[in-house]
Scaffold this active site. Structure first.
Site, PDB file in Angstrom:
ATOM      1  N   GLU A  53       0.814  -1.218   0.000  1.00 49.76           N
ATOM      2  CA  GLU A  53       0.000   0.000   0.000  1.00 49.76           C
ATOM      3  C   GLU A  53       0.847   1.268   0.000  1.00 49.76           C
ATOM      4  O   GLU A  53       0.392   2.324  -0.428  1.00 49.76           O
ATOM      5  CB  GLU A  53      -0.971   0.007   1.179  1.00 49.76           C
ATOM      6  CG  GLU A  53      -2.071  -1.059   1.088  1.00 49.76           C
ATOM      7  CD  GLU A  53      -1.657  -2.402   1.660  1.00 49.76           C
ATOM      8  OE1 GLU A  53      -0.448  -2.608   1.930  1.00 49.76           O
ATOM      9  OE2 GLU A  53      -2.544  -3.262   1.845  1.00 49.76           O
ATOM     10  N   PHE A 115     -10.000  -7.711  15.154  1.00 42.64           N
ATOM     11  CA  PHE A 115      -9.050  -8.045  14.097  1.00 42.64           C
ATOM     12  C   PHE A 115      -8.908  -6.889  13.096  1.00 42.64           C
ATOM     13  O   PHE A 115      -9.892  -6.380  12.581  1.00 42.64           O
ATOM     14  CB  PHE A 115      -9.513  -9.312  13.383  1.00 42.64           C
ATOM     15  CG  PHE A 115      -8.565  -9.750  12.296  1.00 42.64           C
ATOM     16  CD1 PHE A 115      -7.260 -10.105  12.606  1.00 42.64           C
ATOM     17  CD2 PHE A 115      -8.968  -9.778  10.973  1.00 42.64           C
ATOM     18  CE1 PHE A 115      -6.377 -10.489  11.609  1.00 42.64           C
ATOM     19  CE2 PHE A 115      -8.087 -10.166   9.969  1.00 42.64           C
ATOM     20  CZ  PHE A 115      -6.786 -10.523  10.294  1.00 42.64           C
ATOM     21  N   GLN A 116      -7.675  -6.504  12.870  1.00 45.08           N
ATOM     22  CA  GLN A 116      -7.334  -5.456  11.895  1.00 45.08           C
ATOM     23  C   GLN A 116      -7.999  -4.117  12.167  1.00 45.08           C
ATOM     24  O   GLN A 116      -8.338  -3.388  11.248  1.00 45.08           O
ATOM     25  CB  GLN A 116      -7.609  -5.929  10.464  1.00 45.08           C
ATOM     26  CG  GLN A 116      -6.643  -7.035  10.069  1.00 45.08           C
ATOM     27  CD  GLN A 116      -6.632  -7.334   8.589  1.00 45.08           C
ATOM     28  OE1 GLN A 116      -7.636  -7.183   7.907  1.00 45.08           O
ATOM     29  NE2 GLN A 116      -5.491  -7.779   8.096  1.00 45.08           N
ATOM     30  N   LYS A 165     -17.013  -0.709   7.643  1.00 44.34           N
ATOM     31  CA  LYS A 165     -17.508  -1.692   6.686  1.00 44.34           C
ATOM     32  C   LYS A 165     -19.036  -1.679   6.604  1.00 44.34           C
ATOM     33  O   LYS A 165     -19.612  -1.779   5.516  1.00 44.34           O
ATOM     34  CB  LYS A 165     -17.006  -3.090   7.084  1.00 44.34           C
ATOM     35  CG  LYS A 165     -17.256  -4.133   6.008  1.00 44.34           C
ATOM     36  CD  LYS A 165     -16.586  -5.452   6.347  1.00 44.34           C
ATOM     37  CE  LYS A 165     -16.826  -6.479   5.243  1.00 44.34           C
ATOM     38  NZ  LYS A 165     -16.152  -7.753   5.515  1.00 44.34           N
ATOM     39  N   MET A 477      24.307   8.539   0.290  1.00 39.02           N
ATOM     40  CA  MET A 477      24.268   9.843   0.949  1.00 39.02           C
ATOM     41  C   MET A 477      24.631   9.725   2.428  1.00 39.02           C
ATOM     42  O   MET A 477      25.279  10.612   2.993  1.00 39.02           O
ATOM     43  CB  MET A 477      22.876  10.470   0.782  1.00 39.02           C
ATOM     44  CG  MET A 477      22.777  11.876   1.333  1.00 39.02           C
ATOM     45  SD  MET A 477      24.031  12.974   0.616  1.00 39.02           S
ATOM     46  CE  MET A 477      23.114  13.668  -0.761  1.00 39.02           C
TER      47      MET A 477
HETATM   48  C1  LIG Z   1      12.794   5.669   4.033  1.00 43.14           C
HETATM   49  C2  LIG Z   1      14.112   6.305   4.318  1.00 43.14           C
HETATM   50  N1  LIG Z   1      14.981   5.694   5.146  1.00 43.14           N
HETATM   51  C3  LIG Z   1      16.194   6.259   5.375  1.00 43.14           C
HETATM   52  C4  LIG Z   1      16.534   7.439   4.801  1.00 43.14           C
HETATM   53  C5  LIG Z   1      17.890   8.076   5.077  1.00 43.14           C
HETATM   54  N2  LIG Z   1      18.670   8.165   3.833  1.00 43.14           N
HETATM   55  C6  LIG Z   1      18.753   9.297   3.113  1.00 43.14           C
HETATM   56  S1  LIG Z   1      19.657   9.116   1.736  1.00 43.14           S
HETATM   57  C7  LIG Z   1      19.992   7.506   2.101  1.00 43.14           C
HETATM   58  C8  LIG Z   1      20.833   6.660   1.205  1.00 43.14           C
HETATM   59  C9  LIG Z   1      20.149   6.306  -0.041  1.00 43.14           C
HETATM   60  O1  LIG Z   1      20.896   5.289  -0.654  1.00 43.14           O
HETATM   61  P1  LIG Z   1      20.641   4.924  -2.155  1.00 43.14           P
HETATM   62  O2  LIG Z   1      19.185   4.727  -2.378  1.00 43.14           O
HETATM   63  O3  LIG Z   1      21.533   3.812  -2.537  1.00 43.14           O
HETATM   64  O4  LIG Z   1      21.034   6.263  -2.911  1.00 43.14           O
HETATM   65  P2  LIG Z   1      22.488   6.937  -3.015  1.00 43.14           P
HETATM   66  O5  LIG Z   1      22.573   7.965  -1.931  1.00 43.14           O
HETATM   67  O6  LIG Z   1      23.502   5.870  -2.867  1.00 43.14           O
HETATM   68  O7  LIG Z   1      22.484   7.592  -4.357  1.00 43.14           O
HETATM   69  C10 LIG Z   1      19.387   7.131   3.297  1.00 43.14           C
HETATM   70  C11 LIG Z   1      19.485   5.810   3.914  1.00 43.14           C
HETATM   71  C12 LIG Z   1      15.578   8.044   3.962  1.00 43.14           C
HETATM   72  N3  LIG Z   1      15.797   9.216   3.360  1.00 43.14           N
HETATM   73  N4  LIG Z   1      14.395   7.450   3.718  1.00 43.14           N
END
Ligand SMILES: Cc1ncc(C[n+]2csc(CCOP(=O)(O)OP(=O)(O)O)c2C)c(N)n1
Ligand SMILES: [Mg+2]
Lengths: 574, 167
Positions: A53, A115-116, A165, A477
């Site tokens: 979802e 439930f749910q 529901k 990042m």
């Molecule tokens: C749902 C979520 N979890 C954690 C983060 C923290 N976060 C920001 S950038 C990043 C790394 C993203 O890695 P990737 O998708 O491989 O992209 P890259 O930076 O390597 O281009 C993370 C973990 C986030 N922004 N969103």
């Protein structure tokens, strides 16, 4: 006498009268009556089955941002509904008009932890523009009418309707409603107070170093042309927020591109040195401003925004201009004098040429670095004639830096919440909204895997999405922050990745791996030539970092820059 | 600085939750809150006291006004207004000090609303400072129990606030 309809039928009747063509969802016990009505009465609405979802909520969001129409998602009670929450929060942060319809346990079971059952109204309350719990079928049509109205008017946002529901099953006389009764909500779009507009014009006319900072509000108000008229008339350079990208053509001589944490140095210097800053439809959040107290220290601030709560939220504003961007810019334009600002533009030009010398693309490197891919993609899409849906991370920033957007609404990304996993499902929504558009997903290897199962939605729905995974083997990042601030201790950031080509193959879509610069063009062309979805796994230099970079707690003028080529030491800069 | 703010809202399920949730999420410093019916059926009126600087006050008002069910918000701090609170105080009372307590009640124009063998319940209405002051005096006798409403406010004279707060 009006015809009797069940609550489930009223849902679809209402969606039809709102002009809804597509609903993204996944059924469950508490939504069965609605799904059954869809099948039995053959309502002409396309249902797109998702795998999770979260995907449905991002799809509705992507659809909404690309088309400007309300995106609709649907989920069952409990876990189905809570799975929507990340997407609704994303839509809320980025002002995207989404209506979420969730099933709830029968009224008689409310509050009994059956439930749910989950308190979906409570859970979604702080992350939606508004929400409803419908326990009586007689309230349903009104709630739906209001939900769509609230979602799309004023500052757009997500609205959730939780429907018990039994209210879906019960029948009532149904009539199409024409109006809403919301005494506390008046979204009529007007230009700002003329006195405020005059004050703004005076400041602009007196200014020697004016700067516009444009946000997504410009695109939502469809005020791109008005913004451009203003910029061109008084020769005011235009910086944008991340979401403001594509509100002003980035190849325009007055465009400074994105400012802020990963903005170009000349853009950030312009923000810090301007004497009047005109923010239009931008929230001025910390990613753009750095430490609030250090932002634009020499500038009088003019803030044009529809939402009065945004004006003065983070910064002290000299001239608040609360109104619709389109109407306000129209009213402002005749009051602004045509001027040149040659000294100011020359100064920015100087800063810009310094940045140009540091351009990663000007350097001859062997490694496949993401900026190279972004620029190639731009060239090969007829200079940006496509929509990019980017995920969150380094690749997102490189896309923002190296893909000059010229077409309105051609970048769709999660700016406010920074939701990894956004890109693929959002792109499904974009492609369904614009079937003939070339839509590219640009995702990191980490984020892509968060919603990767939606590949099955791509394939089942026959969507010709082009998917570029920027595969650096890291949560890049975060690893970059570990490089810069945590002594390169890579805790939790190296990724174990599957073979993305095999994954694609398993879903039945063609794919290719690219690890050398010279193969980039051919792969992109192949993806474009293929009449259907195509995935490219770009295996890039793993340790490249995004610069410029503003460290937390710093002003945006205080950047870690890309090195000058002759002084480059590590060769890892992007 | 402390501000007294009045908000008019539709009397719908969950509206208090929305308001309270907003205060919490935006980190507003709410010192007191009172809500009840207004003169218009279906519209509740809330008075609350919030501490903050100009930026925070601006946020309280604009964020609150953004809630779909909130009809109007007014900061009445600088308006000439009547501000009242009510307190019930159950205080220890013996045959020896009862007269003394009654005297205080009289001075403060409070009233006795319950009498028991060893205690009295005193009801006082008025501005907060007057209530605070009586309570300080009653503390010497020993307060068993106390309840205070939040502050309610009404601007004096004809100010156009009637109806649902829309001017
Ligand atoms: C749902 C979520 N979890 C954690 C983060 C923290 N976060 C920001 S950038 C990043 C790394 C993203 O890695 P990737 O998708 O491989 O992209 P890259 O930076 O390597 O281009 C993370 C973990 C986030 N922004 N969103
Ligand atoms: Mg990565």
């Amino acid at each position: 006498m009006h015809e009797k309809k069940s609550g489930a039928q009223i849902v679809w009747e209402s969606l039809l009268s709102e002009g809804v063509e597509v609903v993204f969802g996944l059924p469950g016990g508490a939504t069965l009556p609605m799904y059954d009505a869809l099948a039995k009465d053959r309502y002409p609405i396309r249902h797109v089955l998702v795998t999770h979802e979260q995907g449905a909520s991002h799809m509705a969001d992507g659809y909404a941002r690309a088309t400007g129409r309300v995106g609709v998602c649907m989920a069952t009670s409990g876990p189905g509904a809570t799975n929507l929450i990340t997407g609704l929060t994303t839509a809320n942060m980025d002002s995207s008009p989404v209506v979420a319809i969730t099933g709830q346990v029968p009224t008689s079971l409310l509050g009994r932890d059956g439930f749910q059952e989950a308190d979906v109204q409570g859970v979604s309350l702080p992350v939606t523009k508004h929400n409803y719990l419908v326990t009586d079928v007689r309230d349903l049509a009104q709630a739906l009418k209001e939900a769509f109205y609230i979602a799309r008017t004023g500052r757009p946002g997500p609205v959730l309707i939780d429907i018990c529901k039994d209210a879906q099953q019960a029948e009532t006389e149904f009539e199409h409603l024409e109006s809403v009764n919301l005494p506390g909500y008046n979204p009529t779009l007007t230009a700002a107070d003329p006195a405020a507009i005059e004050r703004a014009a005076r400041l602009i006319n007196e200014s020697e170093r004016p700067l516009i900072v444009a946000g997504q509000g410009v695109s939502i108000a469809q005020a791109e042309a008005e913004l451009r008229n203003l910029a061109e008339k008084a020769n005011i350079p235009v910086a944008t927020s991340l979401l403001g990208i594509s509100a002003f053509p980035e190849t325009h001589p007055l465009s400074l591109g994105m400012g802020g944490m990963h903005g170009e140095a000349f853009t950030n210097y312009a923000m810090q040195e301007c004497d009047v800053l005109i923010a239009v439809g931008a929230r001025l959040d910390d990613r753009l401003t750095g430490v609030f107290s250090t932002f634009a220290p020499k500038a009088r601030l003019i803030h044009i925004d529809l939402d009065p709560s945004e004006v003065g939220k983070n910064l002290t504003i000299d001239t608040p201009v609360v109104g619709d961007a389109l109407l306000t810019l129209r009213a402002l334009l005749p009051l602004v004098e045509a001027t040149e600002h040659p000294a100011w533009l020359a100064q920015i030009g100087q800063w810009r040429s310094d940045t140009d010398q540091r351009d990663v693309l000007a350097q001859e490197t062997e490694e496949l670095v993401p900026p190279f891919i972004m620029r190639q993609l731009w060239h090969l899409t007829n200079e940006g004639d496509c929509t990019i849906v980017s995920d969150v991370g380094q690749h997102q920033m490189w896309e923002a830096q190296y893909f000059p957007h010229t077409k309105r609404r051609s970048l769709i990304t999660s700016g406010g919440l920074g939701t990894m996993g956004f890109a693929l499902p959002a792109a499904v929504g974009v492609q369904i909204g614009h079937p003939d558009e070339e839509v590219w997903v640009v995702a990191g290897d980490g984020g892509f895997q968060m919603t990767m199962p939606e590949l099955s939605t791509v394939v089942t729905e026959g969507l010709p999405l082009k998917i570029a995974i920027i595969n650096n083997g890291y949560l890049g990042m975060v690893r970059q922050w570990q490089d810069v601030f945590y002594d390169k201790r890579y805790a939790g950031t190296p990724l174990f990745n599957p073979d993305f080509v095999k994954i694609a193959d398993a879903y039945g879509l063609p794919a290719q791996t690219v690890s050398r610069k010279e193969d980039v063009e051919a792969a992109i062309r192949q993806a474009q030539a293929h009449n259907g979805p195509f995935l490219i796994d770009f295996q890039v230099e793993p340790f490249a970092n995004v610069f410029p970079m503003v460290a937390p707690g710093k002003s945006v003028a205080d950047m870690i820059r890309r090195p000058m080529p002759m002084t480059a030491v590590e060769g890892t800069e992007g | 600085m402390k501000h007294t703010v009045i908000a008019w809202m539709e009397d719908k399920p969950g509206v208090l939750n929305r308001v309270a949730g907003l205060f919490r999420r935006r980190n507003f410093n709410i010192e007191s809150l009172a809500v009840g019916h207004s003169e218009t059926p279906g519209i509740s009126r809330m008075t609350f006291v919030v501490a903050g600087d100009a930026r925070q006050l601006g946020q309280v008002q604009t964020q609150l006004a953004k809630l779909i069910n909130v009809i109007a918000v007014k900061d009445v701090t600088s308006e000439p207004s009547i501000i009242r609170e009510l307190a019930l105080v159950k205080v220890n009372a013996t045959s020896t000090n009862r007269a003394e307590i009654l005297q205080l009640v009289d001075i403060y124009r409070a009233s006795i609303v319950d009498v028991a063998m060893d205690s009295l319940v005193i009801q006082i209405t008025g501005p907060e400072e007057r209530i605070d002051s009586l309570i300080r005096l009653l503390e010497t006798f020993g307060i068993q129990e106390m309840v205070r409403t939040g502050r309610v406010a009404m601007v004096r004279g004809n100010n156009g606030f009637a109806g649902n707060g829309r001017q």
